[in-house]
Design a protein around this motif. Structure first.
Motif, short mmCIF file in Angstrom:
data_model
loop_
_atom_site.label_atom_id
_atom_site.label_comp_id
_atom_site.label_asym_id
_atom_site.label_seq_id
_atom_site.Cartn_x
_atom_site.Cartn_y
_atom_site.Cartn_z
N PRO A 193 -1.50 2.24 2.25
CA PRO A 193 -1.70 3.56 1.65
C PRO A 193 -0.66 3.91 0.60
O PRO A 193 -0.97 4.57 -0.40
N ASN A 194 0.58 3.46 0.80
CA ASN A 194 1.61 3.70 -0.22
C ASN A 194 1.25 2.98 -1.51
O ASN A 194 1.37 3.55 -2.61
N ALA B 211 -1.74 2.11 -2.49
CA ALA B 211 -2.91 2.78 -3.07
C ALA B 211 -2.50 4.04 -3.83
O ALA B 211 -3.00 4.30 -4.93
N GLY B 212 -1.58 4.80 -3.25
CA GLY B 212 -1.10 6.01 -3.94
C GLY B 212 -0.36 5.68 -5.22
O GLY B 212 -0.56 6.33 -6.25
N GLN C 27 3.62 9.55 -0.30
CA GLN C 27 2.33 10.13 0.03
C GLN C 27 2.09 11.49 -0.63
O GLN C 27 1.10 12.15 -0.33
#
Length: 195
Positions: free
Chosen positions: A77-78, A80-81, A180
């Motif tokens: 997720p990091n 992707a952000g 995030q």
């Protein structure tokens, strides 16, 4: 525990370097060149470079984060952000804004592993993944504030922080922010630190 790591990383980094909120980039944090480690590293494309001489020195704005190729927790997720931030800054990437991801598993993550990770996530130009020997990577991550004072917690990869360190070396400005945050907020903070 991850929330604890965010707090501890920020607090520890703040002891050595002021953690500046978005909009506070006009304040300089003193982080001088002679304080930087300069180990030999390898990029995800196999290039060899020195951390201070080739990554930090003379660069405009640098964005650092920690990751490892086999991570299934906070890294995807990091990444992707940060990919969204990279897209927002596409015209500046590799010109005056540079992203660097350092592996937390330098003993396992070879350049080919990092290259596969970058390809799998669609990472574009201006973003480099770095590995090296354990001692060199540990010296860098500690200097950047990516450690926990408790050695047991620090050694637990499941608890690594999701923070990004943003630096304008030319102006001697530093800040640390959660990765995030919305991509727009991170991109705005990076641009503010560039001016």
């Amino acid at each position: 525990m991850i929330a604890r790591r965010f707090f501890i990383a920020s607090a520890v980094a703040g002891a050595a370097l002021p953690v500046l909120p978005a909009g506070a980039s006009r304040y300089a944090a003193k982080f001088h060149a002679n304080e930087f480690p300069n180990p030999l590293l390898a990029t995800h494309t196999g290039q060899r470079l020195r951390f201070y001489d080739d990554v930090v020195k003379g660069s405009k704005v640098l964005v650092f984060n920690m990751m490892y190729a086999s991570c299934r927790n906070i890294c995807p997720p990091n990444t992707a952000g940060l990919l969204q931030v990279q897209k927002l800054l596409r015209h500046r990437m590799g010109r005056d804004v540079f992203f660097y991801s350092l592996t937390l598993q330098p003993d396992l993550d070879r350049p080919a592993d990092l290259h596969a990770y970058a390809r799998r996530h669609g990472v574009g130009p201006g973003w480099t993944f770095l590995t090296g020997d354990r001692q060199g990577i540990d010296a860098i991550r500690r200097k950047l504030g990516y450690f926990d004072p408790d050695p047991n917690v620090d050694a637990d990869l499941m608890q690594h922080t999701g923070m990004v360190r943003i630096e304008n070396h030319a102006l001697d400005r530093w800040m640390m922010m959660p990765s995030q945050l919305t991509p727009a907020k991170l991109a705005r903070s990076i641009v503010e630190l560039a001016s």
